[in-house]
Design a protein around this motif. Structure first.
Motif, PDB file in Angstrom:
ATOM      1  N   CYS A 873      -4.158   4.028  -2.768  1.00 17.76           N
ATOM      2  CA  CYS A 873      -3.088   4.265  -3.756  1.00 17.76           C
ATOM      3  C   CYS A 873      -1.760   3.692  -3.269  1.00 17.76           C
ATOM      4  N   GLY A 874      -1.416   3.980  -2.013  1.00 12.16           N
ATOM      5  CA  GLY A 874      -0.158   3.469  -1.448  1.00 12.16           C
ATOM      6  C   GLY A 874      -0.139   1.954  -1.390  1.00 12.16           C
ATOM      7  N   VAL A 880       2.269  -3.514  -6.463  1.00  7.37           N
ATOM      8  CA  VAL A 880       2.912  -3.580  -7.783  1.00  7.37           C
ATOM      9  C   VAL A 880       4.424  -3.729  -7.626  1.00  7.37           C
ATOM     10  N   GLU A 881       4.994  -3.014  -6.653  1.00  7.63           N
ATOM     11  CA  GLU A 881       6.428  -3.198  -6.376  1.00  7.63           C
ATOM     12  C   GLU A 881       6.715  -4.650  -6.016  1.00  7.63           C
ATOM     13  N   GLY A 882       5.831  -5.231  -5.195  1.00  9.67           N
ATOM     14  CA  GLY A 882       5.985  -6.636  -4.826  1.00  9.67           C
ATOM     15  C   GLY A 882       5.913  -7.550  -6.019  1.00  9.67           C
ATOM     16  N   THR A 967      -1.457   6.358 -13.363  1.00 14.80           N
ATOM     17  CA  THR A 967      -1.860   5.598 -14.555  1.00 14.80           C
ATOM     18  C   THR A 967      -0.821   4.571 -14.974  1.00 14.80           C
ATOM     19  N   GLU A 968       0.488   4.911 -14.817  1.00 13.44           N
ATOM     20  CA  GLU A 968       1.533   3.959 -15.201  1.00 13.44           C
ATOM     21  C   GLU A 968       1.534   2.748 -14.282  1.00 13.44           C
ATOM     22  N   VAL A 969       1.266   2.978 -12.989  1.00 21.54           N
ATOM     23  CA  VAL A 969       1.180   1.873 -12.027  1.00 21.54           C
ATOM     24  C   VAL A 969       0.001   0.976 -12.392  1.00 21.54           C
ATOM     25  N   PHE A 976       0.421  -7.403 -15.290  1.00 18.98           N
ATOM     26  CA  PHE A 976       0.671  -8.554 -14.407  1.00 18.98           C
ATOM     27  C   PHE A 976      -0.581  -9.430 -14.241  1.00 18.98           C
ATOM     28  N   LEU A 977      -1.784  -8.798 -14.341  1.00 17.50           N
ATOM     29  CA  LEU A 977      -3.017  -9.539 -14.081  1.00 17.50           C
ATOM     30  C   LEU A 977      -3.678 -10.055 -15.356  1.00 17.50           C
TER      31      LEU A 977
END
Length: 980
Positions: A873-874, A880-882, A967-969, A976-977
């Motif tokens: 998860c981390g 995603v932040e990247g 779920t939002e992540v 993005f994909l």
């Protein structure tokens, strides 16, 4: 040490210590050094230097050893401190007789008594001041003078103490003896005036010496002896009396010949009177308010009216001008914009100033400054003719210039004009208008007046911004004056070009610059310039119009004049002889090179050939060598890769300048490091000689000085230039130096060290970790422990990200080592590291490092390891932040793309105002093409890693893993994909 038996031995050794024969001198000095800590030694010295029958040189040496011993051993806490019994005896002996016949020894005795007083008076030495006060009353001239001399040195020393308790003691002392000190001063002053009137110059000289000493005592007591001196009637009475005494002494000076010894002492006393006023104004501006009116009347009368003619000498005029300037500029006398916020004292002072500086007074001061004090004197004109280059050096601020009348008058003019510009602007403009048109070359007086007025306009340039149309004045008058070729007009040509130099950064249209360059080129051709007649003004102008912070400068306007100006300046550099002038010419040449950059290349061959000779000639002149280093810095930047041809001269210069074992490094190091850096940045390849210079670096890192940042830049430049060759030779030493540095260095310094390691890993990911292996465990520990400084943590993660992403096998070895050190299972240590990495991701602010972290943690996938799956998860959150950091929408396709990707090398397009890329810039760009941060698509990498993880776990297992992610992540990741 027994006094009777030791005196003869000590006397004998002191006599030997005065010998010119080193074979005799050295053993004697060693013996005296051994005796320094022996009890009774200083009592023997006291007996020797107070015995007037002994040799003067021996007594002098005894005094010096005694004085040095006070510094080292008098305080009770000092090692080998003197016993209280001996100190009591010594204190009594020092003030038994004030009858030393030799002036130099008497002064040293006074100083050493003051040193003892600094430590012991008044608590351990209460009898000192009463003894001095009694001794200065005696009739014997010698004893009276010596006691007064000691009284002054003691007062001076006690006044210099700054601790609150010491200040309180000095206030008490001043209150107790001030009345006596005033009486003493008045007595000696009256005696001197009576004797001078009677024509007894010998007696007057003796009395004047006592007047001077007693005035020095009063100066210290007045300035430092009272918290609020304006409440003390005697203090204010003395200060008011100063003005009357000054007038009396100035009148006395009329009757004393210039070459008379008494005249010299008289002038020193007059200057001391002014110092009393200046010091009091500086320390007690509010207490000085009752003296403002009288001070201004006195100073202006003697400096700006006929009252001072024939008696006001130069140093006195300077002091009076300083007095006026300090009153005009004093912030304590300037009301706030909101008058209600000002103190009553400030308003009172301002009221006095306003009442004094009326329009007629200001006009007279301004006119007198310009038409009298600004005029070139006969002595200056003669020096100009006989030694033009020496005159130029004086004009640009030689040592004697700093203390002469001219700079003082100019500073006073600037301050008064700034304070009262609305009143004085019309006065100055009227003076300018009266001088329109060219001046008759035969009228020397008119030429000197015009020179002075133009000087004033240049000094007041910023104040006159809205009042003078300088562009029009330049076109209609100044340009024409530059073209007057008559030799007698040279002061105006010199002043006009200086004037333009003053105004060019204030108010001057860029369209007019080509006309200026043409005029300057003509002046550089002028034979007057070759003989340095107005060299300083031409250089001043070029200096003013070329610096990089002048945004009006346009290279295209200057280029047509570049070749001729550079050639003429180079000829000038060869012809001038004084170091200061050569430095000035070099500075201008450096500005030219810096301004035009690569376009200087066709014109510098002559300078390149000459600089080695100039470097050799300047061996004893380190400041000139600094100027040469600065010129070389700009030359290397202008030549770029072509600077390699300079290496036979350049590299030995860098070697010497950065070698801390060589004495010149004190002066040359800063510029030498800068030259070393630009040489590396512009080097096309690493030569053996360039590699060899790095031997200097180890000692430089040990210094840990303010130059450390440049040292790190140099190390990085070597890494980018040739990491394999450089690191193969120096990696071990460098790693050892870094380990030592990190033990005691600031956070900023720590980051600089870590950035070097990061660059090594970036350039050489395979062997880099092995070369700096000793540093990596502490970095790993820092991550696990949660390093508290975000900037350090960010760099730690950047380094570990490189190792994890680009050298997984080494990371595994490091992980095993750290798990063993922590006494943990390998998976536990890995889990702790990933957890801290995810938790402290916000410490990383650079997008490059944030993408690197995402790539590094993703590189752990695919994996069946339960710890990695537990941290899945981390890892996805960071990824995603990247993506948010690096992805942007392609306007053509409407799809996401990684904005950090670089697909091929392109020469950066450079505008006229930008510097072209250095060889190091090109190397960094080529390196970036191989860097995963710039060569790997984060979007593609995430997709591939997730797909591989899915294939490893199967659809059901992978979905279970994805359900651990918010779920939002997941939704953002899917967006993005899209398209994969």
């Amino acid at each position: 040490m027994d006094l009777n038996s030791a005196s003869t031995i000590v006397l004998q050794v002191l006599t030997q210590a005065t010998s010119q024969d080193t074979a005799v001198l050295k053993p004697a000095e060693e013996q005296l050094k051994q005796w320094e800590t022996q009890a009774g030694f200083y009592s023997v010295l006291l007996n020797i230097f107070t015995n007037h029958a002994l040799d003067v040189n021996v007594r002098w040496l005894a005094v010096l050893y005694f004085k040095n011993g006070i510094d080292r051993y008098w305080r009770r806490v000092a090692p080998h401190a003197l016993s209280e019994e001996e100190k009591t005896t010594l204190r009594a002996g020092l003030i038994t007789n004030f009858n030393e016949p030799v002036n130099q020894i008497a002064t040293q005795i006074s100083v050493l008594i003051a040193k003892v007083a600094r430590v012991d008076c008044p608590r351990q030495w209460p009898e000192l001041i009463p003894t001095l006060l009694e001794s200065v009353k005696v009739q014997d001239d010698l004893r009276q003078h010596r006691a007064l001399l000691t009284f002054y040195h003691v007062t001076k020393t006690l006044a210099s103490k700054r601790l609150a308790a010491d200040r309180k003691l000095f206030y008490d002392l001043a209150s107790g003896i001030y009345s006596f000190a005033c009486s003493l001063w008045n007595h000696h002053t009256d005696t001197f005036l009576q004797q001078i009137c009677a024509g007894d110059e010998a007696a007057a000289t003796n009395s004047l010496e006592r007047t001077l000493l007693s005035l020095k005592v009063l100066r210290k007591l007045t300035v430092h002896g009272f918290v609020e001196p304006h409440w003390n009637v005697e203090v204010m009475g003395f200060l008011h009396a100063v003005f009357e005494r000054l007038k009396q002494f100035l009148e006395c000076s009329r009757s004393i010949r210039a070459e008379n010894v008494c005249r010299d002492r008289l002038e020193k006393t007059i200057i001391l009177f002014t110092k009393v006023l200046l010091d009091f104004l500086d320390q007690h501006p509010f207490s000085f308010i009752p003296l403002i009116q009288r001070s201004l009347e006195f100073a202006v009368s003697y400096v700006f009216t006929e009252a001072g003619e024939g008696i006001a000498f130069e140093r006195f005029i300077v002091q009076c001008m300083n007095l006026v300037k300090m009153i005009v500029k004093n912030y304590a006398y300037k009301p706030s914009k909101n008058v209600e916020d000002s103190s009553p004292e400030t308003l009172e002072a301002h009221k006095i100033k306003t009442a004094f500086f009326t329009y007629p007074t200001l006009m007279e001061i301004c006119r007198r400054l310009v038409t009298h004090y600004f005029l070139l004197t006969k002595e200056e004109l003669m020096m100009w003719e006989e030694d033009p280059e020496g005159f130029t050096v004086e004009e640009t601020g030689g040592d004697s210039w700093k203390y002469s009348l001219r700079p003082c008058t100019e500073v006073l003019f600037i301050d008064i004009f700034h304070e009262y510009n609305q009143t004085l602007t019309p006065v100055l403009l009227e003076m300018v208008h009266s001088l329109q048109g060219s001046t008759n070359v035969e009228d020397t007086s008119a030429i000197l007046i015009k020179d002075a007025v133009y000087n004033a306009v240049g000094l007041a340039a910023y104040e006159l911004f809205d009042s003078v149309d300088f562009d029009q004045w330049f076109r209609n008058q100044l340009l024409a004056e530059l073209q007057v070729s008559d030799d007698r007009y040279k002061p105006i040509r010199r002043r006009v070009i200086w004037l333009i130099g003053q105004w060019i950064s204030v108010k001057f249209k860029s369209d007019l610059r080509p006309m200026l360059y043409e005029a300057i080129r003509n002046l550089l051709h002028d034979q007057d310039l070759v003989s340095y007649i107005y060299l300083q003004s031409v250089l001043f102008f070029l200096n003013g119009c070329l610096p990089v912070d002048d945004f009006e400068f346009r290279t295209d306007q200057f280029l047509p004049y570049l070749e001729s100006m550079f050639t003429l300046l180079f000829q000038l550099l060869q012809e001038v002889t004084q170091c200061d002038t050569k430095m000035h010419v070099l500075h201008v040449l450096s500005c030219v090179i810096e301004r035009v950059n690569v376009q200087i290349r066709p014109h510098v061959e002559c300078l390149i050939q000459y600089l080695p000779l100039l470097w050799k000639q300047s061996e004893e002149h380190n400041m000139l060598r600094c100027a040469i280093l600065t010129t070389l810095i700009h030359l290397v930047q202008g030549l770029g890769a072509e600077s390699k041809n300079l290496y036979p001269f350049l590299l030995p210069v860098i070697q010497l300048s950065t070698d801390v074992s060589q004495p010149p490094h004190v002066y040359l190091l800063e510029d030498g490091l800068e030259l070393w850096l630009v040489t590396l940045e512009n080097s096309p390849c690493l030569t053996p000689e360039l590699l060899r210079i790095f031997q200097n670096m180890s000692a430089l890192l040990e210094l840990s000085s303010e130059n450390l940042q440049n040292c790190f830049k140099i190390i990085n430049a070597y890494i980018f230039l040739s990491s394999s060759g450089f690191l193969q030779m120096y990696a071990t030493d460098l790693c050892q130096s870094f380990c030592e540095l990190l033990k005691d260095i600031t956070t900023e310094g720590q980051v600089q060290v870590l950035k070097v390691v990061e660059n090594v890993l970036k350039v050489n990911p395979v062997f880099g970790p092995q070369m700096f292996q000793p540093l990596l465990p502490s970095i790993f520990r820092g991550i696990i422990d949660g390093e508290r400084y975000p900037v350090v943590m960010s760099t730690y993660l950047g380094i570990m990200g490189r190792v994890l992403l680009q050298n997984a096998s080494f990371f595994s070895l490091l992980l095993s080592q750290m798990a063993c050190e922590f006494g943990q299972e390998l998976d536990q240590t890995l889990g702790n590291m990933i957890e801290m990495w995810v938790d402290r991701m916000d410490n990383i602010t650079q997008p490059e490092r944030r993408k690197l972290s995402a790539l590094a943690l993703l590189s752990l996938l695919p994996s069946l390891n339960s710890v990695i799956q537990d941290k899945f998860c981390g890892i996805i959150n960071i990824s995603v932040e990247g993506l948010h950091d690096v992805m942007s929408v392609d306007p053509e396709t409407g799809t996401y793309k990684d904005c950090m990707l670089m697909s091929h090398f392109e020469e950066a397009k450079v505008t006229e105002d930008e510097e072209p890329p250095t060889e190091q810039d090109k190397r960094k760009r080529l390196l970036a093409l191989k860097d995963p941060v710039h060569s790997v698509s984060l979007q593609q990498f995430i997709y591939e890693k997730l797909k591989a993880q899915q294939e490893l776990l199967g659809e059901q297992g992978f979905q279970a893993l994805m359900e651990t992610v918010d779920t939002e992540v997941v939704a953002q990741l899917q967006e993005f994909l899209q398209g994969f």
